[in-house]
Enzyme design. Structure first.
Site, mmCIF file in Angstrom:
data_model
loop_
_atom_site.group_PDB
_atom_site.id
_atom_site.type_symbol
_atom_site.label_atom_id
_atom_site.label_comp_id
_atom_site.label_asym_id
_atom_site.label_seq_id
_atom_site.Cartn_x
_atom_site.Cartn_y
_atom_site.Cartn_z
ATOM 1 N N ILE A 151 0.830 -1.200 0.000
ATOM 2 C CA ILE A 151 0.000 0.000 0.000
ATOM 3 C C ILE A 151 0.867 1.253 0.000
ATOM 4 O O ILE A 151 0.610 2.214 -0.742
ATOM 5 C CB ILE A 151 -0.962 -0.006 1.197
ATOM 6 N N CYS A 229 -4.253 5.331 7.806
ATOM 7 C CA CYS A 229 -5.268 4.408 7.281
ATOM 8 C C CYS A 229 -4.819 2.967 7.468
ATOM 9 O O CYS A 229 -5.334 2.069 6.799
ATOM 10 C CB CYS A 229 -5.513 4.679 5.798
ATOM 11 N N ASP A 255 -8.353 7.058 10.000
ATOM 12 C CA ASP A 255 -9.382 6.110 9.575
ATOM 13 C C ASP A 255 -9.458 4.932 10.531
ATOM 14 O O ASP A 255 -10.387 4.130 10.458
ATOM 15 C CB ASP A 255 -9.068 5.619 8.165
ATOM 16 N N GLU A 260 -12.026 0.150 18.448
ATOM 17 C CA GLU A 260 -13.044 0.253 17.411
ATOM 18 C C GLU A 260 -14.199 -0.688 17.745
ATOM 19 O O GLU A 260 -13.974 -1.788 18.243
ATOM 20 C CB GLU A 260 -12.443 -0.101 16.046
ATOM 21 N N HIS A 278 -13.050 3.597 9.626
ATOM 22 C CA HIS A 278 -12.315 2.465 9.042
ATOM 23 C C HIS A 278 -12.830 2.157 7.632
ATOM 24 O O HIS A 278 -13.241 1.032 7.325
ATOM 25 C CB HIS A 278 -12.432 1.229 9.936
ATOM 26 N N LEU A 279 -12.767 3.175 6.775
ATOM 27 C CA LEU A 279 -13.276 3.065 5.412
ATOM 28 C C LEU A 279 -12.205 2.708 4.393
ATOM 29 O O LEU A 279 -12.498 2.646 3.197
ATOM 30 C CB LEU A 279 -13.924 4.397 4.993
ATOM 31 N N GLY A 280 -10.967 2.489 4.845
ATOM 32 C CA GLY A 280 -9.873 2.292 3.904
ATOM 33 C C GLY A 280 -10.155 1.265 2.832
ATOM 34 O O GLY A 280 -9.810 1.457 1.669
#
Length: 527
Positions: A151, A229, A255, A260, A278-280
């Site tokens: 990434i 992220c 993120d 969580e 946590h939309l990564g």
């Protein structure tokens, strides 16, 4: 037919792939830990996302489980040491959501640079505060990457396209790879001092936990903007809050959080702070990609033995598996032989390959040797937990590859070190498929390693074969095959005898063989 449980919501195409590949699948989501423990014993595979926590308690109840597949990158929700000890392969899909996560990091970087969330809220509230939101350009700014793996390298590529300078801190980044990516490899302190933006792309480990601590945040350039992220826990959230309040950090976008779902955080409401839930990996493309990948990987393993993107066992592609399988069978048998012969005396293991075997992936071969060897200590050992058990026992394991080709077109040698010295066995493949022992402790002997066997070391002398045949015959132990080798070319030296027998040799018979003249050692073997 293998059976898989999908315990988290996943694209329906995943279940379709399992069924197409001949794997039975149940989609049962939203179960509590207790409910999952009650049903997990009937499944060979468990496909999860982030909701299911694969704990030691669940693994203990999973008596048939062979593989856990995580549709995504992070495996914080899987107890990998416990899975390894149980012999369960743990897989993830590190590439299915890489682009999505990288793009989210870039999006948050833009949002920080131009204060987009605050500007949107202000404008929709009926204000027109054009002078309030004075952003910064990304062009010519320095982006500091903490982690330049899959990434991180995509983020670097996108950042270079935005005409940013990219510096990366990653202990595993080679100088050659840095040149290939067009980035500069730096120390962490150099990155902190130079970066205008910092984005994190590293797993959460003991080494990376709170890598942006209060101490390290204090080393950053004043006004730095930070994006995470990757995983919660990489940043000390209390320290980040203080740095935002003081202006040391000009903006932060998270993120991911330590806890969580993050329904309450001291960071919420802090000026210049942006948060997303946590939309990564949350794009429709990524959701489909990781679901398809995990189904394909798990089906490959359960049906063909292929191992892809495993975190606790060497990878073995579906294409490699048929070619390697005979070698792994040979390796396991040789490991089992030395394990049974030397037992607790083993201090280290060397696995040597030469000829055709030297051209193959050595990791599965070594794992197979350890699987056979460690079976002397555990009846639930396999390729997954064998290396774990070997480390637990403090065994030193080495791999040696020889380019030479000797008497055989392919040869595998296993040498163990003991207090009494080194002991080795060697084997080859006949017709490229049939495992065959060809050397035992320096004595040339050709034998199949199969079923019940009897190993005898004796003084080479006339009449011995007749005496041992009589001793077994009188005990009604039938000899199936007979393999003999000796040191040197003449009588009087040491000989080794491997007998295949049709039934286990009773203890009293072993003692009678031990008492035969010239016998030095007797051991019953089982393969």
């Amino acid at each position: 037919m293998p059976k898989v449980l999908i315990s988290d919501k996943m694209d329906p195409q995943a279940a379709a792939i399992f069924r197409e590949r001949g794997v039975e699948v149940d989609e049962i989501t939203g179960k509590t830990k207790e409910e999952l423990i009650a049903i997990i014993g009937q499944y060979d595979g468990l496909a999860i996302r982030s909701a299911t926590k694969v704990t030691k308690e669940i693994l203990d109840a999973a008596t048939n489980l062979k593989v856990v597949g995580r549709a995504g990158i992070g495996v914080d929700n899987v107890d990998i040491p416990a899975a390894s000890a149980k012999g369960v392969v743990v897989m993830n899909t590190p590439f299915g959501n890489s682009i999505t996560t990288a793009e989210h990091a870039i999006a948050l970087m833009f949002a920080l640079a131009r204060q987009l969330p605050e500007a949107d809220a202000s404008t929709q509230a009926g204000k027109w505060e054009k002078n309030r939101f004075m952003g910064v350009e990304l062009t010519n700014k320095t982006l500091g990457l903490i982690g330049a793996g899959n990434i991180g390298s995509i983020v670097a590529d996108r950042a270079r396209g935005l005409k940013m300078k990219v510096a990366a801190y990653d202990p595993f980044l080679t100088p050659e790879r840095a040149v290939e990516l067009g980035i500069e490899k730096v120390t962490l302190d150099e990155l902190l001092a130079r970066a205008d933006f910092i984005t994190l792309h590293t797993p959460l480990t003991d080494q990376t936990r709170n890598i942006l601590s209060a101490e390290n945040i204090a080393k950053t350039k004043k006004g730095v903007r930070i994006i995470n992220c990757a995983r919660g826990g990489l940043i000390d959230e209390a320290a980040l809050k203080a740095a935002l309040d003081s202006g040391q950090v000009g903006g932060a976008a998270l993120d991911v959080f330590v806890e969580e779902p993050a329904t309450a955080s001291p960071l919420f409401g802090t000026p210049n702070f942006i948060s997303t839930p946590h939309l990564g990996a949350s794009t429709s493309e990524a959701q489909v990609n990781v679901a398809l990948q995990v189904a394909e990987q798990m089906a490959d393993y359960l049906v063909n033995g292929g191992i892809t993107n495993a975190l606790n066992v060497p990878s073995l592609s579906a294409e490699e598996a048929p070619q390697l399988r005979p070698y792994m069978t040979l390796a396991e048998k040789l490991g089992s032989l030395v394990g049974q012969l030397e037992g607790d005396k083993i201090k280290g293991v060397a696995v040597e390959v030469e000829g055709a075997a030297a051209e193959l992936n050595p990791k599965p071969i070594t794992a197979a040797v350890l699987s056979g060897l460690m079976r002397a200590y555990s009846d639930t050992v396999n390729m997954v937990n064998a290396p774990y058990l070997a480390r637990e026992r403090g065994l030193d394991v080495r791999e040696v590859r020889h380019d030479r080709e000797g008497d055989y077109h392919t040869l595998l040698r296993v040498t163990v070190s003991t207090e009494a010295g080194e002991r080795s066995v060697a084997g080859t493949l006949f017709s490229n498929t049939e495992p065959r022992l060809v050397e035992l402790h320096g004595i040339k002997v050709e034998a199949d390693l199969d079923g019940e066997m009897l190993y005898v070391v004796n003084q080479d002398a006339p009449g011995f074969i007749g005496r041992i045949g009589s001793a077994l015959g009188e005990a009604e132990v039938n000899i199936a095959t007979f393999h003999l080798g000796r040191r040197g070319s003449g009588p009087g030296g040491e000989a080794a005898l491997l007998l295949s027998v049709d039934s286990p040799v009773p203890e009293p018979v072993l003692w009678s063989v031990c008492n035969l003249p010239g016998v030095k050692r007797v051991k019953a073997l089982k393969f």
